[in-house]
Design a protein around this motif. Sequence first.
Motif, mmCIF file in Angstrom:
data_model
loop_
_atom_site.group_PDB
_atom_site.id
_atom_site.type_symbol
_atom_site.label_atom_id
_atom_site.label_comp_id
_atom_site.label_asym_id
_atom_site.label_seq_id
_atom_site.Cartn_x
_atom_site.Cartn_y
_atom_site.Cartn_z
ATOM 1 N N ILE A 1 -30.222 28.555 72.595
ATOM 2 C CA ILE A 1 -30.532 29.430 73.733
ATOM 3 C C ILE A 1 -29.386 29.437 74.746
ATOM 4 O O ILE A 1 -29.061 30.468 75.329
ATOM 5 C CB ILE A 1 -31.897 29.066 74.392
ATOM 6 C CG1 ILE A 1 -32.352 30.142 75.386
ATOM 7 C CG2 ILE A 1 -31.880 27.725 75.063
ATOM 8 C CD1 ILE A 1 -32.860 31.409 74.764
ATOM 9 N N THR B 1 -26.928 31.770 73.436
ATOM 10 C CA THR B 1 -27.371 33.154 73.599
ATOM 11 C C THR B 1 -27.122 33.627 75.026
ATOM 12 O O THR B 1 -26.639 34.758 75.241
ATOM 13 C CB THR B 1 -28.871 33.271 73.268
ATOM 14 O OG1 THR B 1 -29.101 32.644 72.015
ATOM 15 C CG2 THR B 1 -29.308 34.704 73.215
ATOM 16 N N LYS C 1 -24.705 36.729 76.091
ATOM 17 C CA LYS C 1 -25.203 37.853 76.883
ATOM 18 C C LYS C 1 -24.330 38.050 78.120
ATOM 19 O O LYS C 1 -24.024 39.172 78.530
ATOM 20 C CB LYS C 1 -26.654 37.587 77.318
ATOM 21 C CG LYS C 1 -27.651 37.839 76.214
ATOM 22 C CD LYS C 1 -27.916 39.328 76.065
ATOM 23 C CE LYS C 1 -28.885 39.574 74.922
ATOM 24 N NZ LYS C 1 -28.997 40.994 74.607
ATOM 25 N N LEU D 1 -30.413 39.163 79.733
ATOM 26 C CA LEU D 1 -31.291 38.781 78.631
ATOM 27 C C LEU D 1 -32.728 39.089 79.039
ATOM 28 O O LEU D 1 -33.195 38.636 80.081
ATOM 29 C CB LEU D 1 -31.136 37.287 78.328
ATOM 30 C CG LEU D 1 -32.107 36.723 77.285
ATOM 31 C CD1 LEU D 1 -31.786 37.260 75.900
ATOM 32 C CD2 LEU D 1 -32.069 35.207 77.278
ATOM 33 N N ILE D 2 -33.371 39.930 78.252
ATOM 34 C CA ILE D 2 -34.778 40.207 78.520
ATOM 35 C C ILE D 2 -35.593 39.363 77.557
ATOM 36 O O ILE D 2 -35.361 39.382 76.349
ATOM 37 C CB ILE D 2 -35.100 41.702 78.320
ATOM 38 C CG1 ILE D 2 -34.222 42.534 79.255
ATOM 39 C CG2 ILE D 2 -36.582 41.978 78.575
ATOM 40 C CD1 ILE D 2 -34.254 44.008 78.957
ATOM 41 N N ALA D 3 -36.474 38.563 78.112
ATOM 42 C CA ALA D 3 -37.216 37.652 77.258
ATOM 43 C C ALA D 3 -38.681 37.594 77.649
ATOM 44 O O ALA D 3 -39.026 37.649 78.827
ATOM 45 C CB ALA D 3 -36.606 36.255 77.342
ATOM 46 N N ASP D 4 -39.529 37.515 76.635
ATOM 47 C CA ASP D 4 -40.947 37.281 76.888
ATOM 48 C C ASP D 4 -41.152 35.772 76.863
ATOM 49 O O ASP D 4 -40.715 35.104 75.942
ATOM 50 C CB ASP D 4 -41.793 37.923 75.783
ATOM 51 C CG ASP D 4 -41.697 39.438 75.835
ATOM 52 O OD1 ASP D 4 -41.202 39.948 76.851
ATOM 53 O OD2 ASP D 4 -42.092 40.089 74.849
ATOM 54 N N PHE D 5 -41.786 35.265 77.887
ATOM 55 C CA PHE D 5 -42.005 33.824 77.899
ATOM 56 C C PHE D 5 -43.448 33.498 78.221
ATOM 57 O O PHE D 5 -44.156 34.300 78.843
ATOM 58 C CB PHE D 5 -41.053 33.142 78.890
ATOM 59 C CG PHE D 5 -41.325 33.476 80.326
ATOM 60 C CD1 PHE D 5 -40.892 34.673 80.850
ATOM 61 C CD2 PHE D 5 -42.015 32.590 81.145
ATOM 62 C CE1 PHE D 5 -41.145 34.997 82.175
ATOM 63 C CE2 PHE D 5 -42.273 32.904 82.462
ATOM 64 C CZ PHE D 5 -41.837 34.116 82.989
ATOM 65 N N ARG E 1 -42.729 38.922 81.176
ATOM 66 C CA ARG E 1 -41.383 39.320 80.801
ATOM 67 C C ARG E 1 -40.399 38.889 81.885
ATOM 68 O O ARG E 1 -40.660 39.068 83.070
ATOM 69 C CB ARG E 1 -41.335 40.836 80.616
ATOM 70 C CG ARG E 1 -40.023 41.327 80.061
ATOM 71 C CD ARG E 1 -40.220 42.630 79.325
ATOM 72 N NE ARG E 1 -41.176 42.448 78.226
ATOM 73 C CZ ARG E 1 -41.702 43.476 77.548
ATOM 74 N NH1 ARG E 1 -41.415 44.718 77.875
ATOM 75 N NH2 ARG E 1 -42.541 43.245 76.571
#
Lengths: 199, 126
Positions: free
Chosen positions: A90, A93, A97, A104-108, A117
Amino acid sequence: MAASSTSSSVGGPLERRGIPAATFVEDVQTYLTQLGLDANSALAFYKNVLTFKCVVLDRLQQYKIVEMKLLAQQRDLQAKIPDIEKCLDIVATLQAKKDAGEALIADFEVSEGIYSRAQIEETDSVCLWLGANVMLEYSCDEADALLKKNLENAKASLGVLIADLQFLRDQVTVTQVTIARVYNWDVHQRRIKQATKEA
Amino acid sequence: MQQGPGTETLVTWEDQQLINKFSRLNNRFHELEDEIKIAKENNESLEDASNELILSDEDILRFQIGEVFAHMPREDVEGRLEKMMEEASKELEKLEEEKETVLAQMAELKRILYGKFKDSINLEED
């Protein structure tokens, strides 16, 4: 009775990280004599078994306890390594980015089964949980270096641990072989006695 | 590793070393079986993921990195998945190879030990 000493841990180290080596027995009779057992007395069998139990079976039990402890440590380390690898992934990543100038668009997971989101804008740093209720902010490069070092350490400890386990298991095998041979020797001995009585 | 009842055969330190080696290999063999099982499952999951990817027509996919699901363009996901599959199959291959070597070494040790101790030694699993 043979005069030369035939029970010793020939060729192997005497201990490894606090684990004592098992005694290898070449000649059972000499070995039992060294334990202070009179192999020829009428009560020999019971006395032998008792003393033998105290000395060797106890040792085997101790080995088994240490083995369980080491196995637990091994499991912990084996779980830790993929965890660190995930962290490295991560961080890499995030860095990628940032270099690409994207967010970075992330669902957590905010709570079990509930996701939200997040948009992580160009970031230079991450916070690492160091344990003991301490979290520190690191630049991505530093975090990467620290995690890599942790990974290396974990792998090295695992290597040492596996070597410890092998040593320990060798000692267990030596001890088991000794037990089997002493019992066999005893059976054999009694057969001879039986035969002489009948004759 | 138990000796059956019978006449006492002298066990030398060298013999003991061979028995230890056999025991170690046997242990490793069982570990390998577990590891191979896990590696196979891993391969299958990745295979499944790759099949799902072919079926889906979304351009942005969610890909789990660490603990979060990162939004990623399709081609990035494809690239990552391909790399993961490659690594997973290499890992499985490596484990299978090691298992073969371990089995071969065990067979050789069995030959030597049975040759010397005949039925005074038992090297089979229960």
